[in-house]
Design a protein around this motif. Structure first.
Motif, mmCIF file in Angstrom:
data_model
loop_
_atom_site.group_PDB
_atom_site.id
_atom_site.type_symbol
_atom_site.label_atom_id
_atom_site.label_comp_id
_atom_site.label_asym_id
_atom_site.label_seq_id
_atom_site.Cartn_x
_atom_site.Cartn_y
_atom_site.Cartn_z
ATOM 1 N N TYR A 62 6.044 -5.792 -4.013
ATOM 2 C CA TYR A 62 6.130 -7.014 -3.197
ATOM 3 C C TYR A 62 6.477 -6.764 -1.729
ATOM 4 O O TYR A 62 6.601 -7.702 -0.972
ATOM 5 C CB TYR A 62 7.153 -8.018 -3.753
ATOM 6 C CG TYR A 62 7.029 -8.301 -5.214
ATOM 7 C CD1 TYR A 62 5.841 -8.749 -5.772
ATOM 8 C CD2 TYR A 62 8.112 -8.108 -6.061
ATOM 9 C CE1 TYR A 62 5.732 -9.003 -7.120
ATOM 10 C CE2 TYR A 62 8.011 -8.369 -7.409
ATOM 11 C CZ TYR A 62 6.825 -8.812 -7.935
ATOM 12 O OH TYR A 62 6.727 -9.063 -9.275
ATOM 13 N N ARG A 63 6.656 -5.516 -1.280
ATOM 14 C CA ARG A 63 7.072 -5.294 0.099
ATOM 15 C C ARG A 63 5.905 -5.257 1.075
ATOM 16 O O ARG A 63 5.989 -5.785 2.171
ATOM 17 C CB ARG A 63 7.848 -3.997 0.232
ATOM 18 C CG ARG A 63 8.283 -3.797 1.689
ATOM 19 C CD ARG A 63 9.046 -2.563 1.961
ATOM 20 N NE ARG A 63 10.308 -2.602 1.274
ATOM 21 C CZ ARG A 63 11.094 -1.548 1.161
ATOM 22 N NH1 ARG A 63 10.736 -0.397 1.673
ATOM 23 N NH2 ARG A 63 12.231 -1.643 0.532
ATOM 24 N N PHE A 64 4.813 -4.619 0.697
ATOM 25 C CA PHE A 64 3.723 -4.401 1.630
ATOM 26 C C PHE A 64 2.525 -5.282 1.272
ATOM 27 O O PHE A 64 2.068 -5.290 0.134
ATOM 28 C CB PHE A 64 3.292 -2.935 1.618
ATOM 29 C CG PHE A 64 4.416 -1.988 1.944
ATOM 30 C CD1 PHE A 64 4.899 -1.884 3.235
ATOM 31 C CD2 PHE A 64 5.001 -1.228 0.949
ATOM 32 C CE1 PHE A 64 5.934 -1.024 3.544
ATOM 33 C CE2 PHE A 64 6.043 -0.362 1.242
ATOM 34 C CZ PHE A 64 6.513 -0.264 2.534
ATOM 35 N N TRP A 69 0.392 -7.667 -5.875
ATOM 36 C CA TRP A 69 1.730 -7.871 -6.426
ATOM 37 C C TRP A 69 1.930 -7.120 -7.732
ATOM 38 O O TRP A 69 3.034 -6.954 -8.194
ATOM 39 C CB TRP A 69 1.989 -9.353 -6.601
ATOM 40 C CG TRP A 69 2.388 -10.016 -5.324
ATOM 41 C CD1 TRP A 69 2.078 -9.604 -4.058
ATOM 42 C CD2 TRP A 69 3.176 -11.173 -5.188
ATOM 43 N NE1 TRP A 69 2.635 -10.460 -3.145
ATOM 44 C CE2 TRP A 69 3.305 -11.436 -3.805
ATOM 45 C CE3 TRP A 69 3.773 -12.034 -6.087
ATOM 46 C CZ2 TRP A 69 4.035 -12.503 -3.320
ATOM 47 C CZ3 TRP A 69 4.497 -13.104 -5.600
ATOM 48 C CH2 TRP A 69 4.620 -13.336 -4.234
ATOM 49 N N GLY A 70 0.864 -6.660 -8.333
ATOM 50 C CA GLY A 70 0.986 -5.896 -9.566
ATOM 51 C C GLY A 70 1.212 -4.415 -9.340
ATOM 52 O O GLY A 70 1.463 -3.669 -10.274
ATOM 53 N N TYR A 71 1.143 -3.959 -8.084
ATOM 54 C CA TYR A 71 1.252 -2.532 -7.776
ATOM 55 C C TYR A 71 2.658 -2.211 -7.294
ATOM 56 O O TYR A 71 3.245 -2.939 -6.512
ATOM 57 C CB TYR A 71 0.246 -2.157 -6.690
ATOM 58 C CG TYR A 71 0.175 -0.679 -6.398
ATOM 59 C CD1 TYR A 71 -0.529 0.175 -7.229
ATOM 60 C CD2 TYR A 71 0.813 -0.140 -5.294
ATOM 61 C CE1 TYR A 71 -0.615 1.533 -6.959
ATOM 62 C CE2 TYR A 71 0.737 1.212 -5.013
ATOM 63 C CZ TYR A 71 0.021 2.045 -5.850
ATOM 64 O OH TYR A 71 -0.039 3.381 -5.589
ATOM 65 N N GLU A 74 9.961 -2.108 -9.183
ATOM 66 C CA GLU A 74 11.070 -2.928 -8.719
ATOM 67 C C GLU A 74 12.406 -2.207 -8.802
ATOM 68 O O GLU A 74 13.455 -2.843 -8.759
ATOM 69 C CB GLU A 74 11.128 -4.213 -9.536
ATOM 70 C CG GLU A 74 9.892 -5.069 -9.396
ATOM 71 C CD GLU A 74 9.946 -6.303 -10.265
ATOM 72 O OE1 GLU A 74 10.903 -7.087 -10.114
ATOM 73 O OE2 GLU A 74 9.050 -6.469 -11.105
ATOM 74 N N CYS A 75 12.406 -0.899 -8.916
ATOM 75 C CA CYS A 75 13.652 -0.148 -9.062
ATOM 76 C C CYS A 75 14.586 -0.334 -7.876
ATOM 77 O O CYS A 75 15.805 -0.258 -8.021
ATOM 78 C CB CYS A 75 13.361 1.333 -9.274
ATOM 79 S SG CYS A 75 12.595 1.691 -10.864
ATOM 80 N N GLU A 76 14.031 -0.593 -6.717
ATOM 81 C CA GLU A 76 14.846 -0.786 -5.526
ATOM 82 C C GLU A 76 15.797 -1.975 -5.669
ATOM 83 O O GLU A 76 16.853 -2.009 -5.036
ATOM 84 C CB GLU A 76 13.922 -0.989 -4.323
ATOM 85 C CG GLU A 76 14.595 -0.811 -3.002
ATOM 86 C CD GLU A 76 13.599 -0.881 -1.861
ATOM 87 O OE1 GLU A 76 13.043 -1.968 -1.610
ATOM 88 O OE2 GLU A 76 13.369 0.162 -1.232
#
Length: 138
Positions: A62-64, A69-71, A74-76
């Protein structure tokens, strides 16, 4: 026609013919693509799936805007949480599975091991692909 169209009867496993997976070859030590003669080197099969998986685990989801949105993963989102180490590891393993299973050539992610090492997340797992098993270490 069914009374409940969203519920379909179970059938034998459906197979979809996928084209040969092709990706840019990746230099895992330097985290850069491999170039030869001014062009990126293209690999296929299990090596291509491994290259895709390695890069997908490097990208925060979701950042870039360039990525769907599927790539990514979300570990961050685990940074700064008050979770126990065991819960963080379980959540990180779940995020890794979710990240990798969106790829149509990966059917299973097993033996997921995550380790937080001085602010760095280390991941190793086994990917069951249409080309066989491959080991992934990130």
């Amino acid at each position: 026609m069914s009374l409940f169209p969203i519920i379909q009867p179970e059938t034998a496993e459906q197979t979809v013919d996928l084209p040969l997976c092709r990706e840019v070859k990746w230099d895992y030590e330097n985290n850069i693509p491999v170039w030869r003669g001014g062009e990126p080197v293209i690999v296929s099969g299990a090596q291509a799936v491994l290259s895709w998986a390695y890069r997908a685990l490097q990208v925060p989801r979701y950042r870039f805007a360039v990525y769907t949105w599927g790539y990514g993963n979300e570990c961050e989102s685990l940074i700064g949480t008050a979770y126990t180490d065991e819960l963080k590891q379980a959540e990180a393993a779940r995020y890794v599975r979710e990240c990798l299973l969106v790829h149509p050539y990966i059917s299973e992610v097993s033996e997921v091991r995550v380790k937080f090492d001085e602010g760095t997340l280390r991941v190793s797992c086994v990917l069951e692909t249409v080309y066989g098993e491959v080991d992934l270490d990130v």
